[in-house]
Motif scaffolding. Structure first.
Motif, PDB file in Angstrom:
ATOM      1  N   ILE A  41       8.861  -1.219 -11.568  1.00 45.43           N
ATOM      2  CA  ILE A  41       9.247  -0.126 -10.662  1.00 45.43           C
ATOM      3  C   ILE A  41       8.015   0.376  -9.918  1.00 45.43           C
ATOM      4  O   ILE A  41       8.052   0.605  -8.709  1.00 45.43           O
ATOM      5  N   ARG A  42       6.909   0.557 -10.640  1.00 42.10           N
ATOM      6  CA  ARG A  42       5.672   1.022 -10.013  1.00 42.10           C
ATOM      7  C   ARG A  42       5.215   0.058  -8.930  1.00 42.10           C
ATOM      8  O   ARG A  42       4.876   0.467  -7.825  1.00 42.10           O
ATOM      9  N   ASN A  43       5.236  -1.219  -9.239  1.00 39.94           N
ATOM     10  CA  ASN A  43       4.773  -2.212  -8.266  1.00 39.94           C
ATOM     11  C   ASN A  43       5.651  -2.226  -7.019  1.00 39.94           C
ATOM     12  O   ASN A  43       5.151  -2.299  -5.893  1.00 39.94           O
ATOM     13  N   TRP A  44       6.958  -2.190  -7.200  1.00 40.56           N
ATOM     14  CA  TRP A  44       7.868  -2.163  -6.056  1.00 40.56           C
ATOM     15  C   TRP A  44       7.685  -0.884  -5.244  1.00 40.56           C
ATOM     16  O   TRP A  44       7.666  -0.916  -4.012  1.00 40.56           O
ATOM     17  N   LEU A  45       7.571   0.241  -5.934  1.00 40.39           N
ATOM     18  CA  LEU A  45       7.412   1.519  -5.258  1.00 40.39           C
ATOM     19  C   LEU A  45       6.130   1.541  -4.434  1.00 40.39           C
ATOM     20  O   LEU A  45       6.137   1.951  -3.263  1.00 40.39           O
ATOM     21  N   MET A  46       5.049   1.071  -5.013  1.00 38.27           N
ATOM     22  CA  MET A  46       3.776   1.034  -4.278  1.00 38.27           C
ATOM     23  C   MET A  46       3.864   0.098  -3.073  1.00 38.27           C
ATOM     24  O   MET A  46       3.373   0.425  -1.994  1.00 38.27           O
ATOM     25  N   GLY A  47       4.501  -1.044  -3.245  1.00 36.97           N
ATOM     26  CA  GLY A  47       4.630  -1.989  -2.141  1.00 36.97           C
ATOM     27  C   GLY A  47       5.461  -1.455  -0.993  1.00 36.97           C
ATOM     28  O   GLY A  47       5.077  -1.575   0.176  1.00 36.97           O
ATOM     29  N   ILE A  48       6.585  -0.852  -1.326  1.00 38.93           N
ATOM     30  CA  ILE A  48       7.474  -0.317  -0.280  1.00 38.93           C
ATOM     31  C   ILE A  48       6.799   0.833   0.454  1.00 38.93           C
ATOM     32  O   ILE A  48       6.833   0.909   1.691  1.00 38.93           O
ATOM     33  N   LEU A  49       6.171   1.745  -0.289  1.00 39.25           N
ATOM     34  CA  LEU A  49       5.499   2.877   0.348  1.00 39.25           C
ATOM     35  C   LEU A  49       4.336   2.418   1.220  1.00 39.25           C
ATOM     36  O   LEU A  49       4.147   2.921   2.333  1.00 39.25           O
ATOM     37  N   LEU A 105       4.039  -0.494   2.663  1.00 41.46           N
ATOM     38  CA  LEU A 105       4.608  -1.177   3.826  1.00 41.46           C
ATOM     39  C   LEU A 105       5.080  -0.173   4.873  1.00 41.46           C
ATOM     40  O   LEU A 105       4.772  -0.305   6.063  1.00 41.46           O
ATOM     41  N   LEU A 106       5.817   0.852   4.442  1.00 40.60           N
ATOM     42  CA  LEU A 106       6.296   1.864   5.390  1.00 40.60           C
ATOM     43  C   LEU A 106       5.141   2.629   6.024  1.00 40.60           C
ATOM     44  O   LEU A 106       5.166   2.931   7.221  1.00 40.60           O
ATOM     45  N   ALA A 107       4.128   2.942   5.222  1.00 40.39           N
ATOM     46  CA  ALA A 107       2.975   3.651   5.771  1.00 40.39           C
ATOM     47  C   ALA A 107       2.260   2.793   6.810  1.00 40.39           C
ATOM     48  O   ALA A 107       1.816   3.299   7.848  1.00 40.39           O
ATOM     49  N   THR A 108       2.167   1.502   6.563  1.00 40.69           N
ATOM     50  CA  THR A 108       1.535   0.603   7.526  1.00 40.69           C
ATOM     51  C   THR A 108       2.349   0.520   8.810  1.00 40.69           C
ATOM     52  O   THR A 108       1.786   0.492   9.912  1.00 40.69           O
ATOM     53  N   VAL A 109       3.669   0.523   8.683  1.00 43.51           N
ATOM     54  CA  VAL A 109       4.527   0.516   9.880  1.00 43.51           C
ATOM     55  C   VAL A 109       4.289   1.783  10.695  1.00 43.51           C
ATOM     56  O   VAL A 109       4.132   1.739  11.922  1.00 43.51           O
ATOM     57  N   PHE A 110       4.248   2.946  10.017  1.00 44.26           N
ATOM     58  CA  PHE A 110       4.018   4.193  10.737  1.00 44.26           C
ATOM     59  C   PHE A 110       2.623   4.224  11.364  1.00 44.26           C
ATOM     60  O   PHE A 110       2.444   4.732  12.471  1.00 44.26           O
ATOM     61  N   LEU A 111       1.635   3.689  10.665  1.00 45.22           N
ATOM     62  CA  LEU A 111       0.284   3.636  11.213  1.00 45.22           C
ATOM     63  C   LEU A 111       0.251   2.757  12.466  1.00 45.22           C
ATOM     64  O   LEU A 111      -0.373   3.122  13.470  1.00 45.22           O
ATOM     65  N   ALA A 127       1.925   6.270  -2.270  1.00 43.14           N
ATOM     66  CA  ALA A 127       1.713   4.958  -2.890  1.00 43.14           C
ATOM     67  C   ALA A 127       0.590   5.034  -3.918  1.00 43.14           C
ATOM     68  O   ALA A 127       0.659   4.400  -4.975  1.00 43.14           O
ATOM     69  N   ALA A 128      -0.438   5.820  -3.624  1.00 41.00           N
ATOM     70  CA  ALA A 128      -1.533   5.983  -4.573  1.00 41.00           C
ATOM     71  C   ALA A 128      -1.089   6.759  -5.813  1.00 41.00           C
ATOM     72  O   ALA A 128      -1.619   6.564  -6.902  1.00 41.00           O
ATOM     73  N   LEU A 129      -0.104   7.649  -5.644  1.00 43.51           N
ATOM     74  CA  LEU A 129       0.394   8.448  -6.772  1.00 43.51           C
ATOM     75  C   LEU A 129       1.484   7.749  -7.573  1.00 43.51           C
ATOM     76  O   LEU A 129       1.914   8.267  -8.605  1.00 43.51           O
TER      77      LEU A 129
END
Length: 121
Positions: free
Chosen positions: A55-63, A65-71, A105-107
């Motif tokens: 769950i942690r790995n998926w959560l970090m990856g998705i967050l 990815l979305l942050a990179t899209v927004f950036l 993602a860091a949290l």
């Protein structure tokens, strides 16, 4: 109608279109899995600790990815916006959203460790 209301409605329409597309994919994917003759299990979970780590790995990856899209969107708006102050404000909002996404993602490991404490894993 004000331009802010028109932009909000356009954003809402785009969001609904994306959600409808996701819903179609979610509904169609199980049908293709049902038609398969044999289903091969690729991985089995051995413990709750492994589930929470997944769950942690998926959560970090998705967050991330979305942050990179927004950036990326913010950068494109900043470059294409030229001297338009409205576009620069929208770009700043995208940058803020990206920063929040990277922060979450860091949290994610902290959230999973709290979950581990709750379930006793």
């Amino acid at each position: 109608m004000s331009t802010a209301a028109a932009e909000w409605r356009a954003c809402l329409r785009r969001t609904l279109v994306v959600l409808a597309g996701v819903a179609v994919v979610v509904l169609v994917m199980p049908l293709s899995a049902v038609q398969a003759e044999s289903v091969t299990v690729l991985a089995q979970v051995q413990s709750v600790d492994q589930v929470l780590s997944n769950i942690r790995n998926w959560l970090m990856g998705i967050l991330a990815l979305l942050a990179t899209v927004f950036l990326t969107i913010g950068g494109v708006r900043r470059v294409i916006g030229g001297g338009d102050p409205g576009e620069h404000e929208k770009a700043k909002d995208c940058f803020k959203a990206a920063a929040i996404g990277y922060g979450l993602a860091a949290l994610a490991p902290l959230v999973v460790s709290v979950l581990k404490g709750i379930v006793g894993a």
